[in-house]
Write a protein that holds these residues in place. Structure first.
Motif, PDB file in Angstrom:
ATOM      1  N   MET A 375       0.830  -1.207   0.000  1.00 13.27           N
ATOM      2  CA  MET A 375       0.000   0.000   0.000  1.00 13.27           C
ATOM      3  C   MET A 375       0.862   1.254   0.000  1.00 13.27           C
ATOM      4  SD  MET A 375      -2.752  -1.552  -0.192  1.00 13.27           S
ATOM      5  CE  MET A 375      -3.352  -3.214   0.102  1.00 13.27           C
ATOM      6  N   ALA A 376       1.980   1.218   0.720  1.00 13.43           N
ATOM      7  CA  ALA A 376       2.885   2.365   0.735  1.00 13.43           C
ATOM      8  C   ALA A 376       3.493   2.601  -0.641  1.00 13.43           C
ATOM      9  CB  ALA A 376       3.985   2.147   1.778  1.00 13.43           C
ATOM     10  N   VAL A 377       3.840   1.521  -1.337  1.00  9.37           N
ATOM     11  CA  VAL A 377       4.395   1.644  -2.688  1.00  9.37           C
ATOM     12  C   VAL A 377       3.381   2.299  -3.622  1.00  9.37           C
ATOM     13  CG1 VAL A 377       5.112   0.338  -4.728  1.00  9.37           C
ATOM     14  CG2 VAL A 377       6.029  -0.258  -2.488  1.00  9.37           C
ATOM     15  N   VAL A 378       2.120   1.892  -3.525  1.00 10.63           N
ATOM     16  CA  VAL A 378       1.069   2.478  -4.369  1.00 10.63           C
ATOM     17  C   VAL A 378       0.940   3.974  -4.092  1.00 10.63           C
ATOM     18  CG1 VAL A 378      -1.404   2.486  -4.851  1.00 10.63           C
ATOM     19  CG2 VAL A 378      -0.192   0.320  -4.609  1.00 10.63           C
ATOM     20  N   ALA A 379       0.965   4.358  -2.816  1.00  9.05           N
ATOM     21  CA  ALA A 379       0.843   5.773  -2.460  1.00  9.05           C
ATOM     22  C   ALA A 379       2.002   6.583  -3.002  1.00  9.05           C
ATOM     23  CB  ALA A 379       0.756   5.917  -0.937  1.00  9.05           C
ATOM     24  N   VAL A 380       3.215   6.039  -2.878  1.00  6.93           N
ATOM     25  CA  VAL A 380       4.401   6.743  -3.381  1.00  6.93           C
ATOM     26  C   VAL A 380       4.347   6.868  -4.900  1.00  6.93           C
ATOM     27  CG1 VAL A 380       6.901   6.589  -3.635  1.00  6.93           C
ATOM     28  CG2 VAL A 380       5.849   6.105  -1.431  1.00  6.93           C
ATOM     29  N   VAL A 381       3.944   5.790  -5.566  1.00  7.62           N
ATOM     30  CA  VAL A 381       3.843   5.820  -7.030  1.00  7.62           C
ATOM     31  C   VAL A 381       2.841   6.877  -7.477  1.00  7.62           C
ATOM     32  CG1 VAL A 381       3.000   4.524  -9.038  1.00  7.62           C
ATOM     33  CG2 VAL A 381       4.590   3.458  -7.442  1.00  7.62           C
ATOM     34  N   ALA A 382       1.697   6.956  -6.791  1.00  8.61           N
ATOM     35  CA  ALA A 382       0.660   7.921  -7.156  1.00  8.61           C
ATOM     36  C   ALA A 382       1.175   9.351  -7.038  1.00  8.61           C
ATOM     37  CB  ALA A 382      -0.566   7.720  -6.278  1.00  8.61           C
ATOM     38  N   VAL A 383       1.808   9.675  -5.922  1.00  9.78           N
ATOM     39  CA  VAL A 383       2.284  11.039  -5.695  1.00  9.78           C
ATOM     40  C   VAL A 383       3.434  11.389  -6.636  1.00  9.78           C
ATOM     41  CG1 VAL A 383       3.319  12.600  -4.015  1.00  9.78           C
ATOM     42  CG2 VAL A 383       1.498  11.035  -3.307  1.00  9.78           C
ATOM     43  N   LEU A 384       4.405  10.483  -6.762  1.00  7.93           N
ATOM     44  CA  LEU A 384       5.560  10.760  -7.620  1.00  7.93           C
ATOM     45  C   LEU A 384       5.150  10.913  -9.085  1.00  7.93           C
ATOM     46  CD1 LEU A 384       8.448   8.510  -6.221  1.00  7.93           C
ATOM     47  CD2 LEU A 384       8.148  10.973  -6.028  1.00  7.93           C
ATOM     48  N   THR A 385       4.235  10.066  -9.530  1.00  5.91           N
ATOM     49  CA  THR A 385       3.777  10.172 -10.924  1.00  5.91           C
ATOM     50  C   THR A 385       3.136  11.536 -11.167  1.00  5.91           C
ATOM     51  OG1 THR A 385       3.399   7.786 -11.042  1.00  5.91           O
ATOM     52  CG2 THR A 385       2.307   9.148 -12.699  1.00  5.91           C
ATOM     53  N   GLY A 386       2.308  11.960 -10.218  1.00  7.31           N
ATOM     54  CA  GLY A 386       1.660  13.259 -10.360  1.00  7.31           C
ATOM     55  C   GLY A 386       2.660  14.400 -10.380  1.00  7.31           C
ATOM     56  N   ILE A 387       3.672  14.337  -9.508  1.00 11.81           N
ATOM     57  CA  ILE A 387       4.662  15.419  -9.428  1.00 11.81           C
ATOM     58  C   ILE A 387       5.559  15.430 -10.659  1.00 11.81           C
ATOM     59  CG2 ILE A 387       6.669  16.244  -8.160  1.00 11.81           C
ATOM     60  CD1 ILE A 387       5.322  15.299  -5.607  1.00 11.81           C
ATOM     61  N   VAL A 388       6.096  14.250 -11.016  1.00 15.13           N
ATOM     62  CA  VAL A 388       7.055  14.180 -12.125  1.00 15.13           C
ATOM     63  C   VAL A 388       6.409  14.578 -13.445  1.00 15.13           C
ATOM     64  CG1 VAL A 388       8.488  12.622 -13.501  1.00 15.13           C
ATOM     65  CG2 VAL A 388       8.509  12.463 -10.998  1.00 15.13           C
ATOM     66  N   PHE A 389       5.234  14.026 -13.734  1.00 11.29           N
ATOM     67  CA  PHE A 389       4.614  14.277 -15.035  1.00 11.29           C
ATOM     68  C   PHE A 389       3.677  15.489 -15.030  1.00 11.29           C
ATOM     69  CE2 PHE A 389       5.864   9.852 -15.169  1.00 11.29           C
ATOM     70  CZ  PHE A 389       6.443   9.749 -16.427  1.00 11.29           C
ATOM     71  N   GLY A 390       3.497  16.100 -13.890  1.00  5.95           N
ATOM     72  CA  GLY A 390       2.680  17.305 -13.836  1.00  5.95           C
ATOM     73  C   GLY A 390       3.497  18.580 -13.775  1.00  5.95           C
ATOM     74  N   THR A 391       4.810  18.448 -13.565  1.00  9.54           N
ATOM     75  CA  THR A 391       5.656  19.630 -13.431  1.00  9.54           C
ATOM     76  C   THR A 391       5.700  20.450 -14.722  1.00  9.54           C
ATOM     77  OG1 THR A 391       7.028  18.549 -11.751  1.00  9.54           O
ATOM     78  CG2 THR A 391       7.977  20.434 -12.902  1.00  9.54           C
ATOM     79  N   TYR A 392       5.922  19.786 -15.846  1.00  2.89           N
ATOM     80  CA  TYR A 392       6.028  20.526 -17.119  1.00  2.89           C
ATOM     81  C   TYR A 392       4.733  21.249 -17.469  1.00  2.89           C
ATOM     82  CZ  TYR A 392       6.138  21.401 -22.138  1.00  2.89           C
ATOM     83  OH  TYR A 392       6.031  21.990 -23.376  1.00  2.89           O
ATOM     84  N   PRO A 393       3.562  20.571 -17.437  1.00  2.00           N
ATOM     85  CA  PRO A 393       2.321  21.309 -17.733  1.00  2.00           C
ATOM     86  C   PRO A 393       2.082  22.461 -16.760  1.00  2.00           C
ATOM     87  CG  PRO A 393       1.938  18.946 -17.854  1.00  2.00           C
ATOM     88  CD  PRO A 393       3.292  19.131 -17.256  1.00  2.00           C
ATOM     89  N   ALA A 394       2.403  22.264 -15.463  1.00  2.00           N
ATOM     90  CA  ALA A 394       2.196  23.319 -14.483  1.00  2.00           C
ATOM     91  C   ALA A 394       3.079  24.526 -14.781  1.00  2.00           C
ATOM     92  CB  ALA A 394       2.469  22.784 -13.074  1.00  2.00           C
ATOM     93  N   ARG A 395       4.324  24.282 -15.107  1.00  2.00           N
ATOM     94  CA  ARG A 395       5.247  25.378 -15.432  1.00  2.00           C
ATOM     95  C   ARG A 395       4.823  26.079 -16.721  1.00  2.00           C
ATOM     96  NH1 ARG A 395      10.260  25.412 -12.910  1.00  2.00           N
ATOM     97  NH2 ARG A 395      11.233  26.249 -14.789  1.00  2.00           N
TER      98      ARG A 395
END
Length: 409
Positions: A375-395
């Protein structure tokens, strides 16, 4: 901060509702990737648990042997200690009361004794194991009769090996006839209540209650050792360290008062093998998660295009670059979390189906294990995916010129 997160989730659900199929297809990669990750980790944890249980049934992996130390090492040589301790049941009970892991203990002593073969003058050299009762670990089922029980603590009974039974009754009789036989051990007449299965060696062996040694008529002295049986294999390593530290604190005047022995090598090899397997499979399945992250990026880029005027108005009324980045980054994490939740549900269902199929076709009981680590791995994957792939569109959204953005309406 909480308001921004709530707004981000509301906006993510709004995008899902307004562009359901497009958004769903974009996050499908995350759903499949997380689902595959959960399924694989649950099955690997199930295999590891099955391996642990199988090895524990066939070995003493969950036990730690505690023996008094009679030597210390000086310049690479063994030097006898001036003082030693006596391991007794009250001492083991005291240690067990402080032990932070569920376990049980008992005493045992081993040695060799000569017994007379009935109706002859022949002496037999027998290796004995005397144990306190009840047993903390069940013995292998006997071939005939029964094993030692808690009620045998004060009884004059003994369980003998198959080879010893054959020597006692001769080759012309059936071994089962050894049950009920009475033999003299340490000057006491003991009744044979069980015969162990045959083994590969020819050593004559017997197991008897520890009280038989205490009642020996020749002033027998023996050195008992302790056996600590842990309820869980994973507690053996820290439990062994605790036992060493406990005895060292209890007897500070004696350097290393006890020796503790445990089958840690097999446990460590098992953990290492499954850890490597888990890492390799997680890396391979992570590729699907990356594909899902690209889908999240695509959703946000489309959202920026559709909301260009909104972004321009917000910047015109005072929203700074940081707030715009935070907004779209929060939406990215929200979309990833939503996809990961669906992926988690998919993974649980697939793991249960796969475990049932394995049990059915393999012919043994197998179950998927859902651990907190998964469950911890799933939570980390969810947050990291959002941050890594959301940074460029946000900027990119934050870099829009407000005047040009408003003119595009």
């Amino acid at each position: 901060m909480l308001t921004a997160i709530y707004t981000a989730f509301v906006e993510a659900f709004r995008n899902l509702r307004s562009n359901f199929f497009q958004t769903f297809l974009s996050v499908l990669g995350i759903i499949i990737g997380v689902g595959a990750l959960v399924t694989m980790l649950a099955l690997i944890d199930g295999l590891e648990q099955l391996a642990r249980d199988s090895i524990a049934d066939k070995s003493a992996m969950e036990t730690v042997t505690v023996r008094k130390n009679t030597f210390r090492m000086v310049d690479g040589l063994r030097v006898q200690l001036d003082r030693t301790i006596d391991i007794s049941q009250p001492l083991m009970d005291s240690m067990l009361a402080d032990l932070p892991y569920p376990a049980a203990s008992q005493l045992f002593a081993t040695g060799t004794v000569l017994i007379d073969r009935p109706d002859t003058t022949e002496e037999l050299a027998v290796r004995y194991t005397a144990v306190s009762l009840p047993l903390v670990e069940e013995l292998d089922s006997v071939a005939y009769g029964r094993t030692l029980e808690a009620e045998d603590r004060e009884r004059d009974v003994v369980v003998i090996g198959h080879t010893l039974a054959r020597r006692l009754i001769g080759t012309s009789r059936d071994v089962v006839e050894a049950v009920g036989l009475r033999i003299a051990v340490f000057g006491q007449e003991l009744e044979v209540v069980g015969v162990s299965p045959p083994t590969e060696d020819d050593i004559l062996q017997t197991m008897l209650p520890l009280r038989v040694l205490d009642r020996a008529d020749n002033g027998l002295t023996y050195s008992a050792a302790g056996l600590v049986n842990f309820a869980r294999i994973e507690d053996v390593r820290p439990g062994k360290v605790f036992i060493d530290d406990w005895f060292a604190a209890r007897f500070p005047a004696i350097e290393q008062p006890v020796q503790t022995l445990a089958s840690l090598e097999m446990v460590e090899n098992l953990e290492l093998g499954f850890s490597l397997f888990r890492l390799v499979m997680s890396f391979l399945i992570g590729i699907a998660v990356v594909v899902g992250g690209v889908g999240v990026m695509n959703v946000l880029l489309m959202s920026i295009t559709e909301r260009t005027a909104e972004i321009g108005v917000r910047k015109a009324v005072g929203a700074n670059r940081r707030r715009i980045v935070t907004q779209f980054l929060s939406e990215s994490v929200a979309i990833s979390v939503i996809g990961s939740v669906f992926g988690l549900l998919l993974g649980i269902v697939m793991a249960l189906i796969s475990a049932a199929a394995i049990s059915y076709f393999a012919g043994f009981d197998f179950s998927a294990v859902f651990s907190g680590q998964t469950m911890a791995v799933v939570a980390v994957v969810a947050v990291l995916t959002g941050i890594v792939f959301g940074t460029y569109p946000a900027r990119r959204a934050a870099a829009l010129d407000p005047v040009r953005a408003i003119q595009r309406t």
